[in-house]
Motif scaffolding. Sequence first.
Motif, PDB file in Angstrom:
ATOM      1  N   LYS A 417       0.829  -1.203   0.000  1.00 18.21           N
ATOM      2  CA  LYS A 417       0.000   0.000   0.000  1.00 18.21           C
ATOM      3  C   LYS A 417       0.869   1.261   0.000  1.00 18.21           C
ATOM      4  O   LYS A 417       0.566   2.240  -0.700  1.00 18.21           O
ATOM      5  CB  LYS A 417      -0.920  -0.006   1.218  1.00 18.21           C
ATOM      6  CG  LYS A 417      -1.895  -1.173   1.269  1.00 18.21           C
ATOM      7  CD  LYS A 417      -2.887  -1.130   0.130  1.00 18.21           C
ATOM      8  CE  LYS A 417      -3.893  -2.263   0.249  1.00 18.21           C
ATOM      9  NZ  LYS A 417      -4.840  -2.282  -0.897  1.00 18.21           N
ATOM     10  N   VAL A 418       1.941   1.235   0.782  1.00 16.11           N
ATOM     11  CA  VAL A 418       2.843   2.397   0.833  1.00 16.11           C
ATOM     12  C   VAL A 418       3.513   2.602  -0.520  1.00 16.11           C
ATOM     13  O   VAL A 418       3.628   3.730  -1.014  1.00 16.11           O
ATOM     14  CB  VAL A 418       3.883   2.201   1.949  1.00 16.11           C
ATOM     15  CG1 VAL A 418       4.928   3.312   1.896  1.00 16.11           C
ATOM     16  CG2 VAL A 418       3.204   2.174   3.309  1.00 16.11           C
ATOM     17  N   VAL A 419       3.958   1.512  -1.138  1.00 18.20           N
ATOM     18  CA  VAL A 419       4.599   1.615  -2.452  1.00 18.20           C
ATOM     19  C   VAL A 419       3.628   2.172  -3.484  1.00 18.20           C
ATOM     20  O   VAL A 419       3.982   3.045  -4.303  1.00 18.20           O
ATOM     21  CB  VAL A 419       5.134   0.247  -2.888  1.00 18.20           C
ATOM     22  CG1 VAL A 419       5.626   0.304  -4.327  1.00 18.20           C
ATOM     23  CG2 VAL A 419       6.257  -0.205  -1.958  1.00 18.20           C
ATOM     24  N   GLN A 420       2.392   1.698  -3.439  1.00 18.64           N
ATOM     25  CA  GLN A 420       1.382   2.192  -4.392  1.00 18.64           C
ATOM     26  C   GLN A 420       1.104   3.684  -4.158  1.00 18.64           C
ATOM     27  O   GLN A 420       0.958   4.457  -5.121  1.00 18.64           O
ATOM     28  CB  GLN A 420       0.094   1.379  -4.239  1.00 18.64           C
ATOM     29  CG  GLN A 420      -0.971   1.732  -5.262  1.00 18.64           C
ATOM     30  CD  GLN A 420      -2.204   0.863  -5.108  1.00 18.64           C
ATOM     31  OE1 GLN A 420      -2.288   0.034  -4.205  1.00 18.64           O
ATOM     32  NE2 GLN A 420      -3.170   1.048  -5.985  1.00 18.64           N
ATOM     33  N   LEU A 421       1.050   4.101  -2.918  1.00 12.14           N
ATOM     34  CA  LEU A 421       0.806   5.514  -2.605  1.00 12.14           C
ATOM     35  C   LEU A 421       1.969   6.379  -3.098  1.00 12.14           C
ATOM     36  O   LEU A 421       1.757   7.463  -3.674  1.00 12.14           O
ATOM     37  CB  LEU A 421       0.611   5.679  -1.098  1.00 12.14           C
ATOM     38  CG  LEU A 421       0.332   7.100  -0.604  1.00 12.14           C
ATOM     39  CD1 LEU A 421      -0.967   7.625  -1.212  1.00 12.14           C
ATOM     40  CD2 LEU A 421       0.262   7.123   0.922  1.00 12.14           C
ATOM     41  N   VAL A 422       3.194   5.909  -2.903  1.00 13.89           N
ATOM     42  CA  VAL A 422       4.363   6.663  -3.363  1.00 13.89           C
ATOM     43  C   VAL A 422       4.349   6.796  -4.878  1.00 13.89           C
ATOM     44  O   VAL A 422       4.668   7.864  -5.435  1.00 13.89           O
ATOM     45  CB  VAL A 422       5.659   5.979  -2.879  1.00 13.89           C
ATOM     46  CG1 VAL A 422       6.879   6.615  -3.530  1.00 13.89           C
ATOM     47  CG2 VAL A 422       5.768   6.057  -1.360  1.00 13.89           C
ATOM     48  N   ARG A 423       3.967   5.769  -5.584  1.00 15.50           N
ATOM     49  CA  ARG A 423       3.913   5.827  -7.046  1.00 15.50           C
ATOM     50  C   ARG A 423       2.870   6.825  -7.525  1.00 15.50           C
ATOM     51  O   ARG A 423       3.111   7.580  -8.480  1.00 15.50           O
ATOM     52  CB  ARG A 423       3.593   4.438  -7.609  1.00 15.50           C
ATOM     53  CG  ARG A 423       4.762   3.464  -7.542  1.00 15.50           C
ATOM     54  CD  ARG A 423       4.387   2.147  -8.175  1.00 15.50           C
ATOM     55  NE  ARG A 423       5.519   1.233  -8.201  1.00 15.50           N
ATOM     56  CZ  ARG A 423       5.481   0.009  -8.697  1.00 15.50           C
ATOM     57  NH1 ARG A 423       4.349  -0.453  -9.224  1.00 15.50           N
ATOM     58  NH2 ARG A 423       6.545  -0.760  -8.680  1.00 15.50           N
ATOM     59  N   GLU A 424       1.725   6.836  -6.874  1.00 21.22           N
ATOM     60  CA  GLU A 424       0.692   7.796  -7.265  1.00 21.22           C
ATOM     61  C   GLU A 424       1.161   9.229  -7.048  1.00 21.22           C
ATOM     62  O   GLU A 424       0.900  10.115  -7.873  1.00 21.22           O
ATOM     63  CB  GLU A 424      -0.583   7.520  -6.470  1.00 21.22           C
ATOM     64  CG  GLU A 424      -1.257   6.201  -6.829  1.00 21.22           C
ATOM     65  CD  GLU A 424      -2.487   5.937  -5.988  1.00 21.22           C
ATOM     66  OE1 GLU A 424      -2.754   6.759  -5.077  1.00 21.22           O
ATOM     67  OE2 GLU A 424      -3.169   4.926  -6.232  1.00 21.22           O
ATOM     68  N   VAL A 425       1.877   9.489  -5.950  1.00 22.41           N
ATOM     69  CA  VAL A 425       2.383  10.843  -5.681  1.00 22.41           C
ATOM     70  C   VAL A 425       3.427  11.237  -6.727  1.00 22.41           C
ATOM     71  O   VAL A 425       3.425  12.371  -7.228  1.00 22.41           O
ATOM     72  CB  VAL A 425       2.991  10.901  -4.259  1.00 22.41           C
ATOM     73  CG1 VAL A 425       3.702  12.233  -4.044  1.00 22.41           C
ATOM     74  CG2 VAL A 425       1.902  10.699  -3.208  1.00 22.41           C
TER      75      VAL A 425
END
Length: 433
Positions: A417-425
Amino acid sequence: CCTALLVSSSFRFLAIVLLQSGGVQRICHRVMSAKCKYGDAESHQKVPCRYDQQSGTLECPQPYRRAGAAEKLRGVEVPMEVKFVNERGEETGTRTTTLLAEYSEEDEQPLLLGPGTQSERKTPKPPTNDRKEKKSEHFRRKILKSLSITLADVTGEFIGTFFLTLVICTAVASSVITGAQLGLWQVAVVCGLGVGLSIYCTAYVSRAHLNPAMTLAFAIVRPKVFSWRKIVPYITAQLLGGFCAGGVLYGLYRHAIAQFEADHDLVRGENRSENSAMVFGEYFPNPALYNHSVEENLRIVSAVEAAAIEAWATGILAFVVFSLTDHQNSAVGGGTHKVSVPILIGTTVAVLISLYAPLTQAGLNPARDFGPRLFAACAGWGRIAVPGPRKGFWAYIVGPAIGGPIGAAVYDCLVAKVVQLVREVRKKEQKPS
């Protein structure tokens, strides 16, 4: 000739005739009533006809009892007009076909009307009123497809777990019984390569869980990828694979094990015989490194501590497995990078064995431990195999079963989830203002 004028639609006598290549393909199993006219007779009569699936013909009674009348119909193509009626009794179409009449000389035999030539008259197709048959056929195909998929999965899990268990147990036997493998790391490397090769061989068939702890982890954390209904077949196949691997190991090393027991004054099934039984199942602490009394071994590692160590190590393994099988992981997302996944999983197993095998032999897999352990119990080790010298065999089942799902959940529910959030940012930052 006989001309069928009307098909009765009263009560439940619904007749459906599907015509193909000039004949009757299928007709309702119930009695079909038609008003027919035979030959040059002036009178009409109701004729109940029945369709015979085996012969593919309509069975109708004799048109006349007068001698010679029925014989005239033999070999004659009789035209018949059929009206299709839906459930409401409304006429939906008509179809004209010709049936070839055959007659038996015996008085009790009916007049048989078989497939003849189809008329050129074009009429609407009959309605599909066989919804129940379609649903049952769809359900049957779905069941057969599910069974075929499950059978393939079970076969893959059995073969993969069998090969994995055989390699690991044989590596332990070659080290403990014969002394061929020198040092723990050599055994760990062989075990890791066995895990990687097993995954390579069966990943295409069953996704290569080869471990009940991984099966539970996928069912709990990724239910969309792995269905709950496959848990029992998967684990059963894995346990059977481990049991059969234990049998093959015993068949290959039985004389070497017997000589090892004789050299070290071990009585199979009695205390200290876990030094030979350890080639099948795991014990805590490692009998090859801690050859002390039961009381002294208990002070080194207890059953609860062994279960905690197994849970911790299996959690690390599950974390790595879920990380490597995540399609969002760019390092092994696909192509040639994905080929390295089995080797990386095997490397992880080798590292964990080298770290935790001195304490618990690093089972990390209930099927790899309990399957061969059951065979050892049947082969003479008895209570030393199950439940074990300190009744601690459960630690190698409960520990991985708890640690596997926890490690998988840590990755999927936290790291991913953290990796996905970082990619979206980062994507938002790369967009031009």
